[in-house]
Design a protein around this motif. Structure first.
Motif, mmCIF file in Angstrom:
data_model
loop_
_atom_site.group_PDB
_atom_site.id
_atom_site.type_symbol
_atom_site.label_atom_id
_atom_site.label_comp_id
_atom_site.label_asym_id
_atom_site.label_seq_id
_atom_site.Cartn_x
_atom_site.Cartn_y
_atom_site.Cartn_z
ATOM 1 N N ARG A 193 -37.208 -34.640 27.682
ATOM 2 C CA ARG A 193 -36.323 -34.645 28.830
ATOM 3 C C ARG A 193 -37.441 -34.269 30.040
ATOM 4 O O ARG A 193 -37.200 -34.757 31.085
ATOM 5 C CB ARG A 193 -35.270 -33.530 28.834
ATOM 6 C CG ARG A 193 -34.688 -33.590 30.100
ATOM 7 C CD ARG A 193 -33.056 -32.809 29.783
ATOM 8 N NE ARG A 193 -33.117 -31.449 29.296
ATOM 9 C CZ ARG A 193 -33.150 -31.078 27.901
ATOM 10 N NH1 ARG A 193 -32.604 -32.002 26.900
ATOM 11 N NH2 ARG A 193 -33.080 -29.785 27.829
ATOM 12 N N GLY A 194 -38.245 -33.374 30.027
ATOM 13 C CA GLY A 194 -39.178 -32.923 31.002
ATOM 14 C C GLY A 194 -39.962 -33.954 31.486
ATOM 15 O O GLY A 194 -40.069 -34.325 32.707
ATOM 16 N N ARG B 141 -39.623 -37.323 31.019
ATOM 17 C CA ARG B 141 -38.731 -38.321 31.560
ATOM 18 C C ARG B 141 -38.214 -37.901 33.003
ATOM 19 O O ARG B 141 -38.127 -38.877 34.046
ATOM 20 C CB ARG B 141 -37.580 -38.677 30.810
ATOM 21 C CG ARG B 141 -37.979 -39.337 29.283
ATOM 22 C CD ARG B 141 -36.854 -39.941 28.482
ATOM 23 N NE ARG B 141 -37.112 -40.427 27.435
ATOM 24 C CZ ARG B 141 -37.732 -41.596 27.074
ATOM 25 N NH1 ARG B 141 -37.849 -42.355 28.165
ATOM 26 N NH2 ARG B 141 -37.942 -42.149 25.772
ATOM 27 N N ASP B 142 -37.947 -36.663 33.145
ATOM 28 C CA ASP B 142 -37.176 -36.302 34.526
ATOM 29 C C ASP B 142 -38.557 -36.451 35.460
ATOM 30 O O ASP B 142 -38.280 -36.551 36.719
ATOM 31 C CB ASP B 142 -37.014 -34.972 34.357
ATOM 32 C CG ASP B 142 -35.559 -34.748 33.652
ATOM 33 O OD1 ASP B 142 -34.951 -35.868 33.412
ATOM 34 O OD2 ASP B 142 -35.116 -33.489 33.248
ATOM 35 N N ALA B 143 -39.859 -36.527 35.087
ATOM 36 C CA ALA B 143 -40.886 -36.532 36.138
ATOM 37 C C ALA B 143 -41.234 -38.197 36.126
ATOM 38 O O ALA B 143 -42.289 -38.450 36.917
ATOM 39 C CB ALA B 143 -42.059 -35.934 35.531
ATOM 40 N N GLY B 144 -40.379 -39.078 35.658
ATOM 41 C CA GLY B 144 -40.716 -40.442 35.800
ATOM 42 C C GLY B 144 -41.650 -40.893 34.751
ATOM 43 O O GLY B 144 -42.078 -42.347 35.195
ATOM 44 N N GLU C 104 -44.928 -28.269 35.220
ATOM 45 C CA GLU C 104 -43.412 -28.376 35.532
ATOM 46 C C GLU C 104 -42.657 -28.349 34.156
ATOM 47 O O GLU C 104 -41.788 -27.598 33.825
ATOM 48 C CB GLU C 104 -42.855 -29.536 36.343
ATOM 49 C CG GLU C 104 -41.197 -29.542 36.457
ATOM 50 C CD GLU C 104 -40.829 -28.394 37.232
ATOM 51 O OE1 GLU C 104 -39.796 -27.876 36.968
ATOM 52 O OE2 GLU C 104 -41.351 -27.581 38.027
ATOM 53 N N GLU D 45 -40.439 -25.788 32.471
ATOM 54 C CA GLU D 45 -39.167 -26.025 31.662
ATOM 55 C C GLU D 45 -39.146 -25.559 30.235
ATOM 56 O O GLU D 45 -38.095 -25.058 29.742
ATOM 57 C CB GLU D 45 -38.623 -27.345 31.931
ATOM 58 C CG GLU D 45 -38.270 -27.688 33.295
ATOM 59 C CD GLU D 45 -38.301 -29.164 33.628
ATOM 60 O OE1 GLU D 45 -38.011 -29.915 32.597
ATOM 61 O OE2 GLU D 45 -38.231 -29.802 34.677
#
Length: 313
Positions: free
Chosen positions: A231-232, A234-237, A295, A299
């Protein structure tokens, strides 16, 4: 037929040769660099076993490769990408010596008779067969490192002076994390050549993952931890794959024992995202990827701090 005295003399001679090789192997750096946080916040240990870039001069003289080609197996600068880990509250363990010299992500018994003298047998596995044992025979692309072989005494000296201290430190960190927090989570950080996935038939273009998480198909870490990492990123693109083609090697297998509260995930980051692979230099996106990794680590630390599901451990 040799007499008992002759055999004993031969054994003493071999021991002397071995001890001499152990003491004479010119290693001027410690096996690893450990940066501990001022305050350890979560059960996380970050490690970069293939980021070592200290190439002993005697090793370079014996190699048939130039100083740039020999670095093709190195996870260059991954330790620098992860440099913020101690400030986020977790220890960072980094190798000093390069993978081409000694591979910390192999078992100490994965000895290759094609590059080490005096071996009569060895464990049969595809890593050794392809020249990627604990003392590698080749670098990326199957390019030979040496013209001939090295002595068994030298191979054992590298293991004794580099492999064993690194793994002793890593085990100590995992045990300490478990004592402090009730579980331990190893993030084993690596990089993969940009063209590696396409060459292995695992994605190209928009389907190519930027990051591959390896948990040995669920056997080395809990789903909770892998999902947190995925998730970390993927959230960063970034595009994230799991286990294919990098499911995790010796380190993840050795330290990932979820039933005992020890988890390990191998994280492979596309080198093309942060470095020029031909020149072995960080590129203009280096600091962006470093920020992404920081980041994600932040997380993970936040997600695991104080959360100890004892029933699952």
């Amino acid at each position: 037929m040799r007499s008992r005295r002759a055999v004993q003399g031969l054994l003493r001679s071999k021991k002397i040769d071995h001890d001499r090789a152990m003491s004479d192997l010119p290693l001027t750096r410690h096996a690893y660099r450990l940066e501990r946080p001022a305050d350890w916040h979560a059960p996380v240990v970050a490690a970069t076993p293939h980021s070592g870039r200290f190439y002993p001069s005697h090793f370079l003289r014996r190699s048939v490769l130039d100083e740039r080609t020999i670095r093709s197996s190195e996870d260059a600068f991954v330790d620098l990408l992860a440099a913020n880990a101690p400030g986020l509250g977790v220890p960072l363990l980094s190798a000093e010596y390069p993978r081409a010299f000694l591979d910390l992500n192999r078992g100490a018994d994965e000895l290759d008779p094609a590059v080490i003298e005096g071996l009569r047998s060895s464990p049969i596995n595809p890593r050794i067969s392809s020249g990627l044992g604990v003392v590698p025979r080749v670098v990326s692309g199957g390019r030979a490192i040496y013209r001939g072989k090295i002595s068994r005494a030298e191979a054992e000296a590298r293991i004794e002076k580099i492999w064993r201290p690194y793994h002793a430190c890593l085990k100590g960190l995992m045990d300490e994390a478990h004592r402090r927090f009730g579980r331990a989570v190893l993030l084993d950080l690596h990089s993969m050549p940009h063209d590696a996935l396409a060459a292995l038939g695992h994605g190209s273009g928009p389907t190519r993952p930027d990051v591959v998480l390896g948990d040995r198909f669920g056997s080395s870490a809990s789903e909770e931890i892998v999902e947190l990492l995925e998730r970390g990123f993927r959230d960063a693109g970034l595009k994230v794959g799991r286990n294919t083609p990098f499911a995790g090697a010796h380190i993840v297998q050795r330290y990932g024992k979820p039933l005992h509260g020890h988890h390990a995930v191998q994280i492979e980051i596309d080198r093309g995202l942060y470095m020029n692979e031909d020149l072995v230099r960080p590129n203009g996106n280096f600091h962006n990827i470093k920020a992404v990794l920081s980041e994600v680590l932040s997380e993970v630390v936040a997600g695991l701090s104080g959360q100890i599901p004892l029933a699952a451990e």
